[in-house]
Motif scaffolding. Structure first.
Motif, PDB file in Angstrom:
ATOM      1  N   SER A 188      -2.229   6.064  -5.700  1.00 55.59           N
ATOM      2  CA  SER A 188      -1.996   4.733  -5.966  1.00 55.59           C
ATOM      3  C   SER A 188      -0.798   4.789  -7.318  1.00 55.59           C
ATOM      4  O   SER A 188      -1.186   5.150  -8.481  1.00 55.59           O
ATOM      5  CB  SER A 188      -2.917   3.648  -6.564  1.00 55.59           C
ATOM      6  OG  SER A 188      -3.821   3.613  -5.587  1.00 55.59           O
TER       7      SER A 188
ATOM      8  N   GLU B 119       0.645  -1.269  -0.097  1.00 58.01           N
ATOM      9  CA  GLU B 119       0.093   0.083  -0.057  1.00 58.01           C
ATOM     10  C   GLU B 119       0.812   1.180   0.150  1.00 58.01           C
ATOM     11  O   GLU B 119       0.171   2.441   0.128  1.00 58.01           O
ATOM     12  CB  GLU B 119      -1.003  -0.147   1.161  1.00 58.01           C
ATOM     13  CG  GLU B 119      -2.105  -1.068   0.836  1.00 58.01           C
ATOM     14  CD  GLU B 119      -3.036  -1.203   2.042  1.00 58.01           C
ATOM     15  OE1 GLU B 119      -2.925  -0.407   3.036  1.00 58.01           O
ATOM     16  OE2 GLU B 119      -4.048  -1.975   2.035  1.00 58.01           O
TER      17      GLU B 119
ATOM     18  N   ARG C 210      -0.894   0.117  -3.646  1.00 61.94           N
ATOM     19  CA  ARG C 210      -2.176   0.846  -3.702  1.00 61.94           C
ATOM     20  C   ARG C 210      -2.690   1.804  -2.497  1.00 61.94           C
ATOM     21  O   ARG C 210      -2.525   1.352  -1.355  1.00 61.94           O
ATOM     22  CB  ARG C 210      -3.499  -0.383  -3.732  1.00 61.94           C
ATOM     23  CG  ARG C 210      -4.830   0.005  -3.624  1.00 61.94           C
ATOM     24  CD  ARG C 210      -5.688  -1.300  -3.814  1.00 61.94           C
ATOM     25  NE  ARG C 210      -5.346  -2.453  -3.039  1.00 61.94           N
ATOM     26  CZ  ARG C 210      -5.811  -2.856  -2.033  1.00 61.94           C
ATOM     27  NH1 ARG C 210      -6.647  -2.168  -1.675  1.00 61.94           N
ATOM     28  NH2 ARG C 210      -5.417  -3.793  -1.302  1.00 61.94           N
TER      29      ARG C 210
END
Length: 129
Positions: free
Chosen positions: A46, A10, A66
């Motif tokens: 992202s 992430e 992401r």
């Protein structure tokens, strides 16, 4: 050709892995992309690298971190600056898209199918054959 997103994480620390991939294989980068969305009231980005297939293969990887860093238009940050710098060294411009956040999709795979549709529609990746 099969195009598939490969999620590295992430974006907190794994963004450096994405940057390293780009620095080690600048000739394979087809596109550097920033997808912007608002997740849980926070503007996020992202970051993604669309790579050229290796050795004429029928598989095109799309590496992504992401929704882990702030949208740089809302909150400038060093991680985005490093990604942009890597892309520029590879002779690429960071392309930007505003999208729906992944939590609006019941499965992450559906989110990635949505992104593949956006990339195909904008001719960033080849259509299905």
């Amino acid at each position: 050709m099969i195009q598939k997103f490969i999620e590295l994480g992430e974006g907190y620390a794994d963004i450096y892995e994405l940057i390293d991939l780009g620095e080690r294989m600048p000739d394979r980068i087809q596109h550097a992309i920033a997808f912007y969305s608002e997740k849980e009231g926070k503007p996020t980005a992202s970051l993604s690298l669309v790579m050229k297939p290796a050795f004429g293969d029928k598989f095109q990887p799309i590496y992504i971190c992401r929704e882990g860093i702030p949208n740089p238009h809302e909150m400038p940050n060093k991680r985005f600056d490093l990604f942009k710098e890597m892309a520029e060294k590879a002779g690429k411009e960071v392309r930007e898209f505003t999208i729906k956040p992944s939590n609006l999709f019941p499965e992450t795979e559906l989110f990635y199918q949505h992104l593949i549709g956006i990339l195909r529609m904008n001719r960033f990746i080849a259509p299905l054959t």
